[in-house]
Write an enzyme that holds these catalytic residues in place. Structure first.
Site, PDB file in Angstrom:
ATOM      1  N   CYS A  45      10.353  -2.887 -16.534  1.00 46.84           N
ATOM      2  CA  CYS A  45       9.625  -1.626 -16.332  1.00 46.84           C
ATOM      3  C   CYS A  45      10.602  -0.561 -15.838  1.00 46.84           C
ATOM      4  CB  CYS A  45       8.515  -1.868 -15.315  1.00 46.84           C
ATOM      5  SG  CYS A  45       7.625  -0.395 -14.774  1.00 46.84           S
ATOM      6  N   HIS A  46      10.259   0.700 -16.065  1.00 50.82           N
ATOM      7  CA  HIS A  46      11.152   1.771 -15.586  1.00 50.82           C
ATOM      8  C   HIS A  46      11.316   1.728 -14.060  1.00 50.82           C
ATOM      9  CE1 HIS A  46      13.111   5.588 -17.042  1.00 50.82           C
ATOM     10  NE2 HIS A  46      13.378   5.550 -15.752  1.00 50.82           N
ATOM     11  N   THR A  47      10.319   1.185 -13.367  1.00 49.79           N
ATOM     12  CA  THR A  47      10.419   1.101 -11.903  1.00 49.79           C
ATOM     13  C   THR A  47      11.549   0.154 -11.478  1.00 49.79           C
ATOM     14  OG1 THR A  47       8.064   1.575 -11.748  1.00 49.79           O
ATOM     15  CG2 THR A  47       9.109   0.674  -9.781  1.00 49.79           C
ATOM     16  N   HIS A  67       8.939  -7.227 -11.829  1.00 46.91           N
ATOM     17  CA  HIS A  67       7.565  -7.301 -11.313  1.00 46.91           C
ATOM     18  C   HIS A  67       6.557  -7.368 -12.447  1.00 46.91           C
ATOM     19  CE1 HIS A  67       8.384  -3.077 -12.121  1.00 46.91           C
ATOM     20  NE2 HIS A  67       7.083  -2.921 -12.281  1.00 46.91           N
ATOM     21  N   GLU A  68       7.010  -7.784 -13.649  1.00 45.92           N
ATOM     22  CA  GLU A  68       6.119  -7.793 -14.808  1.00 45.92           C
ATOM     23  C   GLU A  68       6.233  -9.170 -15.490  1.00 45.92           C
ATOM     24  OE1 GLU A  68       5.262  -3.908 -17.225  1.00 45.92           O
ATOM     25  OE2 GLU A  68       6.717  -5.042 -18.392  1.00 45.92           O
ATOM     26  N   CYS A  97      -6.220  -9.675  -1.393  1.00 40.40           N
ATOM     27  CA  CYS A  97      -6.563 -10.720  -0.416  1.00 40.40           C
ATOM     28  C   CYS A  97      -8.077 -10.884  -0.277  1.00 40.40           C
ATOM     29  CB  CYS A  97      -5.932 -10.423   0.942  1.00 40.40           C
ATOM     30  SG  CYS A  97      -6.764  -9.120   1.883  1.00 40.40           S
ATOM     31  N   CYS A 100      -8.924  -7.680   3.634  1.00 38.90           N
ATOM     32  CA  CYS A 100      -8.434  -6.572   4.466  1.00 38.90           C
ATOM     33  C   CYS A 100      -9.356  -5.363   4.317  1.00 38.90           C
ATOM     34  CB  CYS A 100      -6.984  -6.217   4.116  1.00 38.90           C
ATOM     35  SG  CYS A 100      -6.774  -5.368   2.533  1.00 38.90           S
ATOM     36  N   CYS A 103      -9.186  -4.003   0.770  1.00 40.04           N
ATOM     37  CA  CYS A 103      -9.895  -4.801  -0.247  1.00 40.04           C
ATOM     38  C   CYS A 103     -11.416  -4.652  -0.095  1.00 40.04           C
ATOM     39  CB  CYS A 103      -9.507  -6.269  -0.152  1.00 40.04           C
ATOM     40  SG  CYS A 103      -7.915  -6.641  -0.931  1.00 40.04           S
ATOM     41  N   CYS A 111      -4.523  -3.287  -1.597  1.00 38.41           N
ATOM     42  CA  CYS A 111      -4.517  -4.337  -0.572  1.00 38.41           C
ATOM     43  C   CYS A 111      -3.288  -4.158   0.321  1.00 38.41           C
ATOM     44  CB  CYS A 111      -4.469  -5.709  -1.244  1.00 38.41           C
ATOM     45  SG  CYS A 111      -4.308  -7.087  -0.093  1.00 38.41           S
ATOM     46  N   ARG A 115       1.677  -5.721   2.771  1.00 42.04           N
ATOM     47  CA  ARG A 115       2.472  -4.596   2.272  1.00 42.04           C
ATOM     48  C   ARG A 115       3.769  -4.377   3.055  1.00 42.04           C
ATOM     49  NH1 ARG A 115       5.514  -1.772   0.568  1.00 42.04           N
ATOM     50  NH2 ARG A 115       5.354   0.139  -0.670  1.00 42.04           N
ATOM     51  N   CYS A 175       2.265  -5.232 -15.293  1.00 45.75           N
ATOM     52  CA  CYS A 175       2.435  -3.840 -14.843  1.00 45.75           C
ATOM     53  C   CYS A 175       1.985  -2.843 -15.906  1.00 45.75           C
ATOM     54  CB  CYS A 175       3.863  -3.522 -14.387  1.00 45.75           C
ATOM     55  SG  CYS A 175       3.963  -1.814 -13.747  1.00 45.75           S
ATOM     56  N   ARG A 370       9.152  -1.516 -24.662  1.00 43.20           N
ATOM     57  CA  ARG A 370       9.304  -2.564 -23.662  1.00 43.20           C
ATOM     58  C   ARG A 370      10.287  -3.611 -24.150  1.00 43.20           C
ATOM     59  NH1 ARG A 370       7.958  -0.278 -19.390  1.00 43.20           N
ATOM     60  NH2 ARG A 370       6.575  -1.288 -17.907  1.00 43.20           N
TER      61      ARG A 370
HETATM   62  P1  NAD Z   1       9.818   4.687 -19.935  1.00 44.75           P
HETATM   63  O1  NAD Z   1      11.237   4.928 -19.680  1.00 44.75           O
HETATM   64  O2  NAD Z   1       9.411   3.619 -20.892  1.00 44.75           O
HETATM   65  O3  NAD Z   1       9.091   6.027 -20.437  1.00 44.75           O
HETATM   66  C1  NAD Z   1       9.310   7.293 -19.888  1.00 44.75           C
HETATM   67  C2  NAD Z   1       9.067   8.307 -21.014  1.00 44.75           C
HETATM   68  O4  NAD Z   1       9.088   9.618 -20.439  1.00 44.75           O
HETATM   69  C3  NAD Z   1      10.138   8.271 -22.098  1.00 44.75           C
HETATM   70  O5  NAD Z   1       9.543   8.193 -23.377  1.00 44.75           O
HETATM   71  C4  NAD Z   1      10.877   9.596 -21.899  1.00 44.75           C
HETATM   72  O6  NAD Z   1      11.417  10.102 -23.112  1.00 44.75           O
HETATM   73  C5  NAD Z   1       9.778  10.462 -21.333  1.00 44.75           C
HETATM   74  N1  NAD Z   1      10.256  11.630 -20.589  1.00 44.75           N
HETATM   75  C6  NAD Z   1      11.288  11.681 -19.715  1.00 44.75           C
HETATM   76  N2  NAD Z   1      11.421  12.941 -19.240  1.00 44.75           N
HETATM   77  C7  NAD Z   1      10.453  13.682 -19.814  1.00 44.75           C
HETATM   78  C8  NAD Z   1      10.082  15.060 -19.731  1.00 44.75           C
HETATM   79  N3  NAD Z   1      10.753  15.912 -18.954  1.00 44.75           N
HETATM   80  N4  NAD Z   1       9.022  15.476 -20.467  1.00 44.75           N
HETATM   81  C9  NAD Z   1       8.352  14.623 -21.256  1.00 44.75           C
HETATM   82  N5  NAD Z   1       8.668  13.306 -21.387  1.00 44.75           N
HETATM   83  C10 NAD Z   1       9.707  12.851 -20.674  1.00 44.75           C
HETATM   84  O7  NAD Z   1       9.166   4.395 -18.507  1.00 44.75           O
HETATM   85  P2  NAD Z   1       7.798   3.609 -18.177  1.00 44.75           P
HETATM   86  O8  NAD Z   1       8.103   2.178 -17.975  1.00 44.75           O
HETATM   87  O9  NAD Z   1       6.779   4.038 -19.150  1.00 44.75           O
HETATM   88  O10 NAD Z   1       7.475   4.243 -16.739  1.00 44.75           O
HETATM   89  C11 NAD Z   1       7.067   5.602 -16.636  1.00 44.75           C
HETATM   90  C12 NAD Z   1       6.945   6.020 -15.182  1.00 44.75           C
HETATM   91  O11 NAD Z   1       5.835   5.329 -14.584  1.00 44.75           O
HETATM   92  C13 NAD Z   1       8.148   5.644 -14.320  1.00 44.75           C
HETATM   93  O12 NAD Z   1       8.332   6.688 -13.372  1.00 44.75           O
HETATM   94  C14 NAD Z   1       7.710   4.381 -13.630  1.00 44.75           C
HETATM   95  O13 NAD Z   1       8.416   4.159 -12.440  1.00 44.75           O
HETATM   96  C15 NAD Z   1       6.256   4.697 -13.381  1.00 44.75           C
HETATM   97  N6  NAD Z   1       5.332   3.564 -13.152  1.00 44.75           N
HETATM   98  C16 NAD Z   1       4.357   3.735 -12.213  1.00 44.75           C
HETATM   99  C17 NAD Z   1       3.410   2.751 -11.996  1.00 44.75           C
HETATM  100  C18 NAD Z   1       2.320   2.929 -10.995  1.00 44.75           C
HETATM  101  O14 NAD Z   1       1.664   1.946 -10.646  1.00 44.75           O
HETATM  102  N7  NAD Z   1       2.064   4.127 -10.508  1.00 44.75           N
HETATM  103  C19 NAD Z   1       3.494   1.555 -12.733  1.00 44.75           C
HETATM  104  C20 NAD Z   1       4.505   1.420 -13.689  1.00 44.75           C
HETATM  105  C21 NAD Z   1       5.420   2.439 -13.894  1.00 44.75           C
HETATM  106  N1  AHE Z   2       8.879   2.365  -3.213  1.00 47.23           N
HETATM  107  C1  AHE Z   2       8.725   3.684  -3.771  1.00 47.23           C
HETATM  108  C2  AHE Z   2       7.489   3.879  -4.589  1.00 47.23           C
HETATM  109  C3  AHE Z   2       7.368   2.884  -5.700  1.00 47.23           C
HETATM  110  C4  AHE Z   2       5.960   2.931  -6.222  1.00 47.23           C
HETATM  111  O1  AHE Z   2       5.304   3.979  -6.194  1.00 47.23           O
HETATM  112  N2  AHE Z   2       5.473   1.815  -6.717  1.00 47.23           N
HETATM  113  C5  AHE Z   2       4.161   1.751  -7.327  1.00 47.23           C
HETATM  114  C6  AHE Z   2       4.220   0.747  -8.390  1.00 47.23           C
HETATM  115  S1  AHE Z   2       5.357   1.152  -9.662  1.00 47.23           S
HETATM  116  C7  AHE Z   2       5.237  -0.178 -10.697  1.00 47.23           C
HETATM  117  O2  AHE Z   2       6.041  -0.016 -11.749  1.00 47.23           O
HETATM  118  C8  AHE Z   2       3.123   1.262  -6.328  1.00 47.23           C
HETATM  119  O3  AHE Z   2       2.339   0.360  -6.559  1.00 47.23           O
HETATM  120  N3  AHE Z   2       3.063   1.895  -5.216  1.00 47.23           N
HETATM  121  C9  AHE Z   2       2.150   1.540  -4.164  1.00 47.23           C
HETATM  122  C10 AHE Z   2       2.870   0.785  -3.087  1.00 47.23           C
HETATM  123  O4  AHE Z   2       2.235   0.414  -2.119  1.00 47.23           O
HETATM  124  O5  AHE Z   2       4.085   0.570  -3.237  1.00 47.23           O
HETATM  125  C11 AHE Z   2       8.848   4.761  -2.699  1.00 47.23           C
HETATM  126  O6  AHE Z   2       8.836   5.942  -3.062  1.00 47.23           O
HETATM  127  O7  AHE Z   2       8.971   4.378  -1.521  1.00 47.23           O
HETATM  128 ZN    ZN Z   3       6.162  -1.416 -13.319  1.00 45.70          ZN
END
Ligand code: NAD
Ligand code: AHE
Ligand code: ZN
Length: 375
Positions: A45-47, A67-68, A97, A100, A103, A111, A115, A175, A370
């Protein structure tokens, strides 16, 4: 020297900004409430890249990222009652859980029971199960560490899934799939006939698009600076594509016109705070909601004129698509197995653990959606 229960092969993030190092590591067996999992596959994942790059304020090294994942239970620690050897599982970075304060509140999936230790790269008892062959501790990551052939995971952070589902596909539900679809269904609760804009057509954004189609959205605008994402996004339901680098003038005005007044729902799946602002401002006056999914680097902040909110737009966020993992993940696996959602085309590359850094290269170059490591 301590007696370690086993050795396993892992990709270790030794230092920020350096490629992962593939090596044998020690792994201690599961303690109270913990489960030993043999990983069969893991997505990248990008994360993971975000943390490896050093941009994550919670990033710690050395650690085993990932994490995936999906795998099989090989041993359970004392007190584990809901899982047994042979069960197929998906690790959950957002555990469940069921006890908590979080939850018990239906308004959140976050949850909090483990954490704090999870954020320190430790198991709930405050220690790590991983170490180098020299005996130096290696940290866990997001409670999962799926970039190891075997990992120890808390029982409350494992979803038990059906045994006929292929690991190398359902790992993505750990994820990306759940985050994208869940952002639409659980967080935004998109209604039939909605207009939506998705920023970032990567591994998450495509699943937002797939969720929007499932929810019956009428217009699904995709925005990405990489036009090679168009074909896949169209296949998953995108109705209009916008490349910001090809728009003359103001992108917000362009998107508002395209959606006939602004979108009912917008989603950021880029992690870029400038894009997040555009997403908020492209939401419809009076009722538009903008959902932040992307994870922004340490120090980055979002901004807009408060007038944007005063005039009825809301800014929201979602982690793991608002899903409660032990309850929801097995259902999403069923959706995949029943053909209700698609996963296979988004897994554009697979590789062995030894080649995991190629998966990161493919992400950087924008060639992959992916990459999945198959053990
Ligand atoms: P990825 O690299 O597969 O996709 C990102 C996409 O964004 C790419 O296609 C890229 O070309 C595009 N992009 C980059 N800059 C851009 C811009 N300025 N304008 C338009 N498009 C742009 O990444 P991913 O795995 O899809 O993850 C995407 C984001 O989601 C990451 O920041 C990741 O950390 C986050 N994420 C968050 C959660 C969550 O639970 N909140 C879960 C998973 C991933
Ligand atoms: N640790 C980072 C933030 C990372 C983050 O936001 N993680 C998401 C999942 S990304 C999965 O690809 C998330 O679940 N956040 C809730 C949590 O409790 O972490 C920071 O900025 O400190
Ligand atoms: Zn992820």
């Amino acid at each position: 020297k301590e007696d370690h229960n086993m050795r396993t092969r892992a990709a270790v993030a030794v230092e920020a900004g350096k490629p992962l190092e593939i090596m044998d590591v020690n792994l201690d067996g599961p303690r109270e409430g913990e489960v030993l999992v043999e990983m069969k596959a893991t997505g990248i994942c990008h994360t993971d890249e975000f943390t490896l790059s050093g941009a994550d304020p919670e990033g710690l090294f050395p650690a085993i990222l990932g994490h995936e994942g999906a795998g099989v239970v090989v041993d359970v620690g004392p007190g584990v009652t809901t899982l047994k050897k042979g069960d197929h599982v998906i690790p959950l970075y957002t555990p469940e859980c069921r006890e908590c304060e979080y939850c018990l509140n239906p308004k959140t999936n976050l949850c909090q029971s483990i954490r704090s230790t999870q954020g320190q790269g430790l198991m709930p008892d405050g220690t790590s199960r991983f170490s180098t062959l020299d005996g130096d501790p290696i940290l866990h990551y997001m409670g999962c560490s799926t970039f190891a052939n075997h990992s120890v995971v808390p029982e409350i952070a494992l979803a038990k899934v059906r045994e006929d589902a292929p690991f190398e596909k359902i790992c993505y539900i750990g994820c990306g799939v759940t985050t994208g679809i869940g952002a639409v269904i659980n967080t935004a609760k998109v209604e039939i006939g909605s207009r939506a804009i998705v920023f970032g057509l990567g591994g998450i954004g495509l699943n937002v698009i797939q969720g929007l189609r499932l929810a019956g959205a009428d217009q699904i605008v995709g925005v990405d600076i990489n036009p090679s994402k168009v074909e896949m996004a169209t296949r998953f339901g995108m109705t209009d594509f916008v490349n910001p680098t090809e728009v003359d003038g103001d992108l917000v005005a362009y998107l508002v016109a395209l959606t006939k007044g602004g979108a009912d729902y917008t989603f950021d799946a880029t992690g870029n705070v400038g894009v997040m602002r555009t997403a908020l401002e492209a939401a419809h006056k009076g009722w538009g909601e903008s959902i932040i999914i992307g994870v922004a680097p340490a120090g980055a902040e979002i901004s807009t004129r408060p007038f944007q909110l005063v005039t009825g737009r809301s800014w929201r966020g979602t982690a793991f698509g608002g899903a409660r993992g032990r309850t929801d993940v097995p259902k999403i696996v069923d959706w995949y197995m029943d053909g209700k959602i698609e996963i296979d085309p988004m897994i554009t590359h697979t590789m062995g653990l030894d080649d995991i850094n190629k998966g990161f290269d493919l992400m950087h170059s924008g060639e992959s959606i992916r990459s999945v490591v198959i053990y």
